[in-house]
Design an enzyme around this catalytic site. Structure first.
Site: not given
Ligand code: GLU
Length: 435
Positions: A125
């Site tokens: 993240k």
């Molecule tokens: N931000 C989204 C989540 O928290 C998508 C993450 C992604 O597609 O890699 O799942």
């Protein structure tokens, strides 16, 4: 010792205890659930230590020349929690209250989420501390490009694949893809997902998180003997996730009785016309003052009696301070970490059927996986194929979690963690420890 919002240590020694003072620290919340799942799985201490610690953490300070000529320095993070199952995967958020502890928690949730839906990624993240509402488009572009340049060595289609999250979107992903490609000296579409279609994005990706939320909600309704037509839904958030969920659920026959946003709420017991509300928001910039609903206090709207409550904004909206006022039968966690561990206990006592975040909102990363596969193949699928494969994965994952919960007599959240941990640990053990 970790206190809310302040980042201190990455490794937490079990047992992690949650109290009123620290219940809103997301890294502690993630650790508490991890701990319980690890304890129930009788995980050995060494493996537990590995997974209780993010594998890599990068902090970058990003200078940006603002439109008025001043230079501002923004702090950003990228955390890779685990790479055991494959490249790290997870979004990047832009928000004024981003902390390293929050990014750590979100990265670990991505590890568990990818494992729950059984896609070959670890968890990562990113976050940048900024208020995107106060930045122009040109400033946001500079910020995004410099952040990408700073984390260049960390990311890549085989290393770590970012995606949109809170306050980032396909435009942000296009800037990241372009900046990365300029440094690599060739176009690298697979470095991010959630891109515009013209740049190697996938059909169905913008709707995927909201669609996945609807799919698991339909499964939960069927278990409880309910139907969409007789189900009242309250959605908190009208952005990437909540907005799409509202649109799709309303088209499927659900009655969306309230939408709650950061600046107010709108309510209509007969069901809101979502397309009209979207038009109103586009014209006025807000969901308040909508003729098809009545304005309501945003704090109160969360406590309306409903069948489905779908928090689709940020963490810590359901806490020990308000969980007893929640009046829904199903809680579908579109956001990451909307419920604190202390609130979990209260919801369990109220017999709310919880579809935990790492399952409920996994539709987004699942279609991100499809996008990554399509980019690597250079061959693109039609929308029907994307949606049917998503349906298969969401349905199977829902069934696996609910069956696991029944078999091990744990709630759905702990079941999802246990299932995920089991899968990650299997990979860790097979790979061994490189020395
Ligand atoms: N931000 C989204 C989540 O928290 C998508 C993450 C992604 O597609 O890699 O799942």
């Amino acid at each position: 010792m970790i206190t809310g919002g302040i980042s201190t240590v990455a490794t937490l020694t079990p047992p992690v205890s949650i109290s009123l003072e620290n219940e809103k620290n997301p890294w502690l919340a993630a650790a508490a659930r991890f701990d319980e799942a690890a304890m129930r799985l009788k995980l050995d201490d060494g493996v537990r230590k590995i997974l209780a610690t993010p594998a890599r953490e990068l902090t970058v300070n990003i200078p940006v020349q603002l439109d008025d000529g001043r230079i501002e320095v923004f702090t950003g993070y990228r955390v890779q929690h685990s790479l055991a199952r494959g490249p790290a995967k997870g979004g990047i958020r832009f928000a004024p209250d981003v902390t390293l502890d929050e990014v750590r928690a979100l990265a670990s949730w991505m590890t568990w989420k990818c494992a729950v839906v059984n896609i070959p990624f670890g968890g990562g993240k990113g976050g940048v501390i900024c208020d995107p509402r106060l930045l122009s488009d040109a400033e946001l572009e500079k910020l995004t490009r410099r952040y990408t340049a700073e984390i260049f060595d960390f990311i890549g289609p085989e290393r770590d694949v970012p995606a949109p999250d809170v306050n980032t979107n396909e435009k942000t992903m296009a800037w990241i893809m372009d900046t990365y490609s300029m440094h690599a000296r060739h176009t690298v579409t697979g470095v991010v997902t959630g891109k515009p279609m013209a740049l190697g994005g996938s059909r169905g990706r913008p709707e995927a998180t909201g669609r996945g939320c609807m799919m698991v909600t339909l499964k939960a309704l069927a278990r409880l003997g309910l139907t969409p037509e007789t189900s009242r839904v309250v959605i908190q958030g009208f952005g990437n996730v909540g907005g799409m969920a509202a649109r799709l659920m309303s088209a499927t026959g659900f009655k969306i009785v309230a939408i709650v946003e950061y600046d107010g709420a709108t309510y209509n017991p007969k069901g809101l016309d979502i397309a009209a509300l979207e038009r109103h928001r586009k014209e006025t910039g807000s969901i308040t003052g909508f003729a098809g609903g009545e304005d309501m206090d945003k704090h109160e709207a969360m406590f309306l009696e409903c069948d489905v409550l779908l928090p689709a904004a940020t963490e810590n909206v359901i806490t020990s301070q308000n969980a007893d006022r929640i009046r829904c039968r199903i809680l579908c966690e579109g956001a990451n970490g909307p419920t604190t561990p202390l609130a979990d206990e209260i919801l369990a006592a109220k017999k709310v059927f919880v579809i935990p975040d790492i399952l409920a909102n996994a539709g987004g990363v699942t279609v991100s996986y499809f996008e990554w596969v399509q980019d690597r193949e250079g061959y693109f699928w039609n929308e029907q194929l994307v949606n049917s494969r998503l349906q298969e994965i969401m349905d199977e994952s829902f069934d696996a979690v609910v069956q696991y919960a029944g078999a091990h007599r744990v709630n759905n959240r702990i079941a999802a963690y246990m299932l995920a941990l089991d899968r990650v640990v299997q990979c860790l053990k097979l790979r061994g420890i490189y020395a």
